[in-house]
Design an enzyme around this catalytic site. Structure first.
Site, PDB file in Angstrom:
ATOM      1  N   VAL A 106       0.861  -1.176   0.000  1.00  0.00           N
ATOM      2  CA  VAL A 106       0.000   0.000   0.000  1.00  0.00           C
ATOM      3  C   VAL A 106       0.898   1.227   0.000  1.00  0.00           C
ATOM      4  O   VAL A 106       1.862   1.296   0.778  1.00  0.00           O
ATOM      5  CB  VAL A 106      -0.916   0.029   1.234  1.00  0.00           C
ATOM      6  CG1 VAL A 106      -1.791   1.280   1.222  1.00  0.00           C
ATOM      7  CG2 VAL A 106      -1.776  -1.227   1.298  1.00  0.00           C
ATOM      8  N   CYS A 107       0.607   2.173  -0.882  1.00  0.00           N
ATOM      9  CA  CYS A 107       1.333   3.436  -0.934  1.00  0.00           C
ATOM     10  C   CYS A 107       2.834   3.180  -1.105  1.00  0.00           C
ATOM     11  O   CYS A 107       3.242   2.388  -1.945  1.00  0.00           O
ATOM     12  CB  CYS A 107       1.008   4.245   0.325  1.00  0.00           C
ATOM     13  SG  CYS A 107       1.448   5.986   0.248  1.00  0.00           S
ATOM     14  N   THR A 108       3.673   3.808  -0.278  1.00  0.00           N
ATOM     15  CA  THR A 108       5.122   3.684  -0.431  1.00  0.00           C
ATOM     16  C   THR A 108       5.674   2.375   0.108  1.00  0.00           C
ATOM     17  O   THR A 108       6.899   2.171   0.103  1.00  0.00           O
ATOM     18  CB  THR A 108       5.845   4.858   0.249  1.00  0.00           C
ATOM     19  OG1 THR A 108       5.440   4.933   1.623  1.00  0.00           O
ATOM     20  CG2 THR A 108       5.511   6.171  -0.451  1.00  0.00           C
ATOM     21  N   GLY A 109       4.814   1.472   0.529  1.00  0.00           N
ATOM     22  CA  GLY A 109       5.269   0.124   0.850  1.00  0.00           C
ATOM     23  C   GLY A 109       5.928  -0.526  -0.351  1.00  0.00           C
ATOM     24  O   GLY A 109       6.752  -1.437  -0.207  1.00  0.00           O
ATOM     25  N   THR A 126       2.616   3.227  -6.985  1.00  0.00           N
ATOM     26  CA  THR A 126       2.759   3.688  -5.609  1.00  0.00           C
ATOM     27  C   THR A 126       2.150   5.081  -5.546  1.00  0.00           C
ATOM     28  O   THR A 126       1.509   5.531  -6.498  1.00  0.00           O
ATOM     29  CB  THR A 126       4.240   3.692  -5.175  1.00  0.00           C
ATOM     30  OG1 THR A 126       4.324   4.051  -3.790  1.00  0.00           O
ATOM     31  CG2 THR A 126       5.071   4.659  -5.997  1.00  0.00           C
TER      32      THR A 126
END
Length: 323
Positions: A106-109, A126
């Site tokens: 999720v996102c910057t993961g 991202t």
């Protein structure tokens, strides 16, 4: 019923919504299907210690990553903590990521997965502000900056924050069908309507706002009149510039060609009409500036991979009764 365990990786500086959004979706789905074992959820940090989120909240993990059973879905959230990750966390992801049936960020993961080499050769996305960094730093990753989430085999990546909820709902729909996912979405008061191919931004937000007033006025006019003649010549005349000068200036100031901007505006307008009205496909095609249903169909297939009729079937919001 198949058990699809979920392991959520925690670390200092994690974005709390990246954790709680998907967790609420999976937990809600387990309640809807009436089987807590449908999605056993576990959280874990590298050493099992409490972590502090980017907003200052503290999260207590269920244990250490080393002690966590191998999950069906390994979920890696984003947050400020992805900027300088613990090398031990990257080592753990590199060793254990390939064992999960589904690898989700999720996102910057996505940065953590990329650093561990788990996105090499995969299409991924991202948060919009991190896409360029992801592409430059990890050239083996095929970065797509537009969609809110991307599925590439067993790997699934999403854009920022709420896009993690959209991705989790899509996984629930894949596992248990649309009705279960829709019930969860209603409970969370979100829409089960955003396909992964939906852009992270509208055309107006994706394009920078032009500095010069005539170009800004053209941008606004296009969004308000998608059914008009939006050729470069017509728009240039409205901006009182030559077509060549207008096209060059528009791209320089907005980061997008006039034609691309018009395409995105018309697509968004058509999608809104298909989602929110009962207008026929032919009427929608005219209102959005396509002229014919066939021209609109080609645009939808090219951008979204689906025809307008199928898009409406999946994402049309039922009209609410008037009280």
């Amino acid at each position: 019923m198949t058990e699809r365990s979920v392991l959520v990786v925690l670390f200092d500086g994690v974005q709390s919504l990246d954790v709680t959004g998907p967790v609420e979706v999976f937990a809600g789905a387990a309640k809807v299907v009436g089987d807590p074992a449908a999605y056993p959820i576990r959280t874990a940090s590298l050493d099992g210690a409490v972590v502090r989120t980017s907003s200052g909240l503290t999260l207590v993990p269920d244990g250490t990553l080393a002690d966590a059973p191998g999950p069906y879905t390994l979920l890696v959230p984003g947050g400020e903590g992805t900027r300088r990750p613990d090398p031990g966390l990257i080592d753990w992801l590199r060793a254990n990521g390939p064992r999960a049936e589904r690898l989700v960020s999720v996102c910057t993961g996505a940065l953590l997965l990329a650093e561990a080499g788990l996105l090499d050769g995969h299409r991924a996305t991202t948060h919009w502000a991190t896409c360029d960094h992801l592409a430059r730093t990890y050239p083996a990753v095929d970065v797509d900056p537009d969609p809110i989430f991307v599925r590439d085999g067993r790997v699934a990546t999403s854009a920022g924050v709420t896009a993690g909820i959209d991705l989790a709902l899509a996984l629930v729909e894949e596992d248990h069908g649309r009705d279960v996912a829709l019930t969860v979405a209603r409970h969370l008061v979100v829409f089960l309507r955003r396909p992964g191919s939906q852009a992270q931004f509208s055309a107006q937000l994706a394009a920078q706002t032009a500095r010069r007033e005539p170009l800004r006025e053209v941008q606004q006019w296009v969004t308000e009149h998608p059914d008009h003649d939006l050729s470069v010549e017509s728009l240039a005349d409205r901006a009182r510039l030559s077509p060549r000068h207008f096209a060059r200036a528009f791209q320089a100031e907005t980061g997008m060609t006039p034609g691309r901007y018009v395409e995105r505006v018309r697509l968004e307008h058509a999608r809104r009409l298909l989602e929110d009205t009962a207008d026929g496909v032919e009427e929608v095609s005219r209102a959005a500036g396509y002229g014919t249903p066939e021209a609109m169909r080609r645009a939808f297939v090219k951008a979204l991979g689906t025809a307008p009729a199928e898009y409406r079937r999946r994402f049309h919001a039922p009209l609410q009764p008037t009280l």
